[in-house]
Design a protein around this motif. Structure first.
Motif, PDB file in Angstrom:
ATOM      1  N   TYR A 311       0.856  -1.187   0.000  1.00 33.61           N
ATOM      2  CA  TYR A 311       0.000   0.000   0.000  1.00 33.61           C
ATOM      3  C   TYR A 311       0.893   1.238   0.000  1.00 33.61           C
ATOM      4  CZ  TYR A 311      -3.262   3.542   1.794  1.00 33.61           C
ATOM      5  OH  TYR A 311      -4.005   4.668   1.966  1.00 33.61           O
ATOM      6  N   ALA A 312       0.643   2.130  -0.936  1.00 40.53           N
ATOM      7  CA  ALA A 312       1.432   3.362  -1.043  1.00 40.53           C
ATOM      8  C   ALA A 312       0.902   4.392  -0.047  1.00 40.53           C
ATOM      9  CB  ALA A 312       1.369   3.905  -2.462  1.00 40.53           C
ATOM     10  N   ASP A 313       1.645   4.593   1.020  1.00 44.74           N
ATOM     11  CA  ASP A 313       1.271   5.543   2.069  1.00 44.74           C
ATOM     12  C   ASP A 313       2.225   6.728   2.002  1.00 44.74           C
ATOM     13  OD1 ASP A 313       0.809   6.988   4.371  1.00 44.74           O
ATOM     14  OD2 ASP A 313       0.664   5.235   5.676  1.00 44.74           O
ATOM     15  N   PRO A 314       1.777   7.881   1.543  1.00 48.86           N
ATOM     16  CA  PRO A 314       2.684   9.026   1.362  1.00 48.86           C
ATOM     17  C   PRO A 314       3.197   9.608   2.661  1.00 48.86           C
ATOM     18  CG  PRO A 314       0.397   9.666   0.968  1.00 48.86           C
ATOM     19  CD  PRO A 314       0.396   8.186   1.130  1.00 48.86           C
ATOM     20  N   THR A 315       2.568   9.288   3.804  1.00 45.80           N
ATOM     21  CA  THR A 315       3.028   9.845   5.077  1.00 45.80           C
ATOM     22  C   THR A 315       4.302   9.184   5.572  1.00 45.80           C
ATOM     23  OG1 THR A 315       1.723   8.295   6.420  1.00 45.80           O
ATOM     24  CG2 THR A 315       0.628  10.319   5.680  1.00 45.80           C
ATOM     25  N   ILE A 316       4.649   8.013   5.057  1.00 50.15           N
ATOM     26  CA  ILE A 316       5.857   7.317   5.538  1.00 50.15           C
ATOM     27  C   ILE A 316       7.099   7.725   4.760  1.00 50.15           C
ATOM     28  CG2 ILE A 316       6.915   5.036   5.838  1.00 50.15           C
ATOM     29  CD1 ILE A 316       4.148   3.968   6.595  1.00 50.15           C
ATOM     30  N   PRO A 317       7.243   7.729   3.465  1.00 51.10           N
ATOM     31  CA  PRO A 317       6.330   7.152   2.477  1.00 51.10           C
ATOM     32  C   PRO A 317       6.676   5.683   2.199  1.00 51.10           C
ATOM     33  CG  PRO A 317       8.073   8.315   1.361  1.00 51.10           C
ATOM     34  CD  PRO A 317       8.361   8.450   2.830  1.00 51.10           C
ATOM     35  N   THR A 318       5.682   4.943   1.680  1.00 51.89           N
ATOM     36  CA  THR A 318       5.925   3.580   1.225  1.00 51.89           C
ATOM     37  C   THR A 318       5.702   3.487  -0.272  1.00 51.89           C
ATOM     38  OG1 THR A 318       3.626   2.917   1.636  1.00 51.89           O
ATOM     39  CG2 THR A 318       5.209   2.567   3.421  1.00 51.89           C
ATOM     40  N   ILE A 319       6.317   2.474  -0.867  1.00 52.66           N
ATOM     41  CA  ILE A 319       6.207   2.240  -2.307  1.00 52.66           C
ATOM     42  C   ILE A 319       5.508   0.905  -2.525  1.00 52.66           C
ATOM     43  CG2 ILE A 319       7.508   1.791  -4.433  1.00 52.66           C
ATOM     44  CD1 ILE A 319       9.680   3.645  -3.276  1.00 52.66           C
ATOM     45  N   ASP A 320       4.463   0.918  -3.343  1.00 49.04           N
ATOM     46  CA  ASP A 320       3.762  -0.299  -3.702  1.00 49.04           C
ATOM     47  C   ASP A 320       4.421  -0.878  -4.943  1.00 49.04           C
ATOM     48  OD1 ASP A 320       2.055  -2.324  -4.365  1.00 49.04           O
ATOM     49  OD2 ASP A 320       0.249  -1.086  -4.515  1.00 49.04           O
ATOM     50  N   LEU A 321       5.028  -2.049  -4.812  1.00 47.33           N
ATOM     51  CA  LEU A 321       5.733  -2.689  -5.922  1.00 47.33           C
ATOM     52  C   LEU A 321       4.803  -3.466  -6.840  1.00 47.33           C
ATOM     53  CD1 LEU A 321       8.831  -4.038  -3.966  1.00 47.33           C
ATOM     54  CD2 LEU A 321       8.828  -2.175  -5.621  1.00 47.33           C
ATOM     55  N   GLY A 322       3.529  -3.455  -6.520  1.00 51.18           N
ATOM     56  CA  GLY A 322       2.587  -4.201  -7.342  1.00 51.18           C
ATOM     57  C   GLY A 322       2.567  -5.680  -7.037  1.00 51.18           C
ATOM     58  N   VAL A 323       3.165  -6.067  -5.927  1.00 51.81           N
ATOM     59  CA  VAL A 323       3.177  -7.467  -5.507  1.00 51.81           C
ATOM     60  C   VAL A 323       2.200  -7.618  -4.351  1.00 51.81           C
ATOM     61  CG1 VAL A 323       4.569  -9.355  -4.610  1.00 51.81           C
ATOM     62  CG2 VAL A 323       5.586  -7.707  -6.190  1.00 51.81           C
ATOM     63  N   PRO A 324       1.203  -8.466  -4.457  1.00 51.86           N
ATOM     64  CA  PRO A 324       0.222  -8.621  -3.375  1.00 51.86           C
ATOM     65  C   PRO A 324       0.903  -9.045  -2.078  1.00 51.86           C
ATOM     66  CG  PRO A 324      -0.487  -9.779  -5.366  1.00 51.86           C
ATOM     67  CD  PRO A 324       0.936  -9.373  -5.594  1.00 51.86           C
ATOM     68  N   ASN A 325       0.349  -8.562  -0.958  1.00 46.30           N
ATOM     69  CA  ASN A 325       0.909  -8.970   0.325  1.00 46.30           C
ATOM     70  C   ASN A 325       0.540 -10.423   0.625  1.00 46.30           C
ATOM     71  OD1 ASN A 325       2.298  -8.328   2.842  1.00 46.30           O
ATOM     72  ND2 ASN A 325       0.316  -8.706   3.793  1.00 46.30           N
ATOM     73  N   VAL A 326       1.472 -11.150   1.212  1.00 48.50           N
ATOM     74  CA  VAL A 326       1.254 -12.531   1.624  1.00 48.50           C
ATOM     75  C   VAL A 326       1.649 -12.655   3.085  1.00 48.50           C
ATOM     76  CG1 VAL A 326       1.562 -13.534  -0.673  1.00 48.50           C
ATOM     77  CG2 VAL A 326       3.578 -13.144   0.756  1.00 48.50           C
ATOM     78  N   GLU A 327       1.163 -13.688   3.734  1.00 48.98           N
ATOM     79  CA  GLU A 327       1.408 -13.861   5.163  1.00 48.98           C
ATOM     80  C   GLU A 327       2.833 -14.308   5.469  1.00 48.98           C
ATOM     81  OE1 GLU A 327      -0.531 -13.142   7.811  1.00 48.98           O
ATOM     82  OE2 GLU A 327      -1.871 -12.195   6.358  1.00 48.98           O
ATOM     83  N   ARG A 328       3.482 -14.929   4.516  1.00 42.25           N
ATOM     84  CA  ARG A 328       4.825 -15.456   4.772  1.00 42.25           C
ATOM     85  C   ARG A 328       5.611 -15.506   3.471  1.00 42.25           C
ATOM     86  NH1 ARG A 328       3.204 -21.856   5.783  1.00 42.25           N
ATOM     87  NH2 ARG A 328       2.291 -22.206   3.719  1.00 42.25           N
TER      88      ARG A 328
END
Length: 503
Positions: A311-328
């Motif tokens: 998730y791209a959060d501009p307050t941190i900021p974070t970058i969304d690489l387009g890879v879905p999050n997984v648990e492990r």
């Protein structure tokens, strides 16, 4: 199927072309259950410390330096080999044999020691009495060592070392001896440790019939001691006071047969902050609790850093690489980071550090440590684990403690056909398998830690200048960082902000 390692005899290796996936069909992993120790009474050590009936000669000791193939570590091991040989020439008629462990076997698993025990029995069983192991940074006083080993009857089974123990049960030891973790002792490799030849011969007989059952090598010193205790009549480690981790310059070192340099390796000027790029793996659900810890602790020492999330959060900021999050596993995310480092980074830093959002790390210490490595070589550095090494498996750098890549290494990984078989594949293990196939050495540093300080013996940590720890579970991570990693007072570097034109 476990098998002893093929030793270097001039024969062909016998490994598969490319070195990959005989053990595992293309990126299919079998995860073994944790190994549980057997219950046993607490036996007494065999034979007391009486004078051996036959005098011990220097030539009866085989020295094994627990070396690595990386050029920096190889040189340090060679320096120790020369030092031992020089001392031996001054005091002995017959010089001892000095072996570099990484040269003993053609397979990757020689560092786990047990698979090469039969080699020692076959080649040195008749004319030698002791196999003495030490790390490349261990200093050895040969006269004192000979005097010390003389106290132990070489005709009996002995396992000697400086004893470590757990104060509480820990995940890195599969919670062994949970009722009383202090009961079980295991050797501190930095102080050196020794096996008598009768024990080596007995272990050889056992290993052929009953090899280690766990697929994973996590904490080698504990696992070797546990195997010996379980398989050789509950034989315990005999603690030897002269096997020390005192600094060679310490007044106490005069009583020691071995000492250990308790400082961070530094080979020149520390690598500049601008030459290191740090990638933090995170996800939306940890943005509010883990990322603030990073920002309050070690982020201030980094010039080039990016947070990679789902998730791209501009307050941190974070970058969304387009890879879905997984648990492990997070393999898809890690390989996307490697590609971005090579293809989209305009600054071309020499080093990439990939960490989790709950990794605590000292960048000033890492800068000093990296002064010893050549970024033009394919360096893959961190805490080394092993998978299936008794059956031509592979070593890997465990991700939580931080994975350090030279630019040359990243280029080789990305330039190969090696990729994740799924987004949630274990990224560190896939990279280890890739490294094995590409011939990239997995380089171990005990200064990186996959777990928390509480998961390691206090005596073990006492002679370290740690670079990283991992996990926020059941601790105050800011307090842990300040206690263990924040001693370096460094000037705050100037951060570089990227523009769209840069990327």
């Amino acid at each position: 199927m476990w098998e002893p390692l093929r030793v270097r005899t001039g024969m062909s290796s016998g490994t598969m072309p490319g070195g990959m996936c005989l053990l595992l069909l293309p990126y299919v992993f079998g995860i073994a259950s944790a190994h549980s120790p057997k219950e046993s009474a607490h036996p007494q050590n065999p034979a007391s410390k009486s004078l051996a009936p036959v005098p011990l000669e220097l030539g009866e000791i085989v020295f094994v330096i627990q070396s690595q193939s990386n050029s920096f570590h190889k040189k340090r091991a060679k320096d120790l080999e020369e030092n031992i040989s020089k001392q031996a020439a001054e005091i002995g008629k017959k010089l001892p044999k000095v072996l570099l462990l990484h040269e003993v076997a053609e397979n990757d698993g020689s560092w786990t020691v047990l698979p090469v025990i039969p080699y020692f029995a076959d080649n040195y069983g008749r004319n030698s009495s002791w196999i003495f192991f030490c790390e490349e940074d261990t200093s050895v006083n040969l006269r004192k060592l000979l005097e010390t080993l003389q106290r132990y009857d070489k005709s009996k089974k002995y396992f000697l070392g400086k004893a470590l123990y757990d104060e509480e049960s820990t995940i890195i030891h599969h919670y062994a001896f949970a009722e009383d973790p202090t009961f079980f002792k295991y050797p501190d490799f930095a102080a050196g440790w020794a096996l008598s030849m009768p024990l080596v011969r007995r272990l050889t007989e056992i290993l052929i019939k009953d090899p280690p059952s766990s697929d994973f090598t996590i904490d080698l010193k504990h696992e070797i001691a546990l195997y010996i205790w379980q398989k050789v009549d509950a034989l315990e480690l005999t603690s030897v006071p002269e096997f020390c981790t005192e600094d060679p310059k310490s007044p106490k070192s005069s009583e020691c047969a071995t000492t250990f340099t308790n400082t961070l390796p530094v080979c020149g000027k520390p690598v500049k902050s601008e030459e290191i790029f740090v990638a933090v793996k995170t996800c939306k659900k940890f943005h509010k609790d883990r990322i603030p810890i990073v920002k309050q602790t070690w982020e201030k020492n980094v010039v080039h850093l990016e947070y990679y999330s789902d998730y791209a959060d501009p307050t941190i900021p974070t970058i969304d690489l387009g890879v879905p999050n997984v648990e492990r596993g997070h393999c898809g995310k890690t390989f996307a980071i490697l590609e971005r480092f090579i293809k989209s980074n305009p600054l071309h830093p020499r080093w990439l550090v990939v960490v989790d959002d709950d990794t605590l790390i000292s960048l000033p210490r890492l800068q000093k440590l990296l002064s010893c490595y050549d970024s033009n070589e394919p360096v893959f550095l961190g805490e080394r684990y092993g998978y299936g090494l008794g059956a031509r498996g592979y070593s890997y750098i465990t991700g939580g403690g931080g994975m350090v890549f030279s630019r040359a290494a990243v280029k080789e990984f990305i330039g190969s056909n090696c990729r994740c078989y799924s987004n949630d594949a274990p990224d560190d293990m896939v990279l280890g398998m890739c490294a094995s196939g590409l011939g990239i050495s997995v380089t171990h540093s005990p200064l990186f830690h996959q777990a928390r300080p509480a998961d390691y013996s206090k005596d073990y940590l006492s002679h370290q200048v740690p670079v990283s720890f991992h996990k926020h579970w059941n601790i105050d991570p800011i307090k842990v960082y300040n206690s263990w990693l924040a001693q370096d007072k460094s000037q705050k570097p100037q951060k570089r902000k990227y523009t769209k034109e840069d990327l």
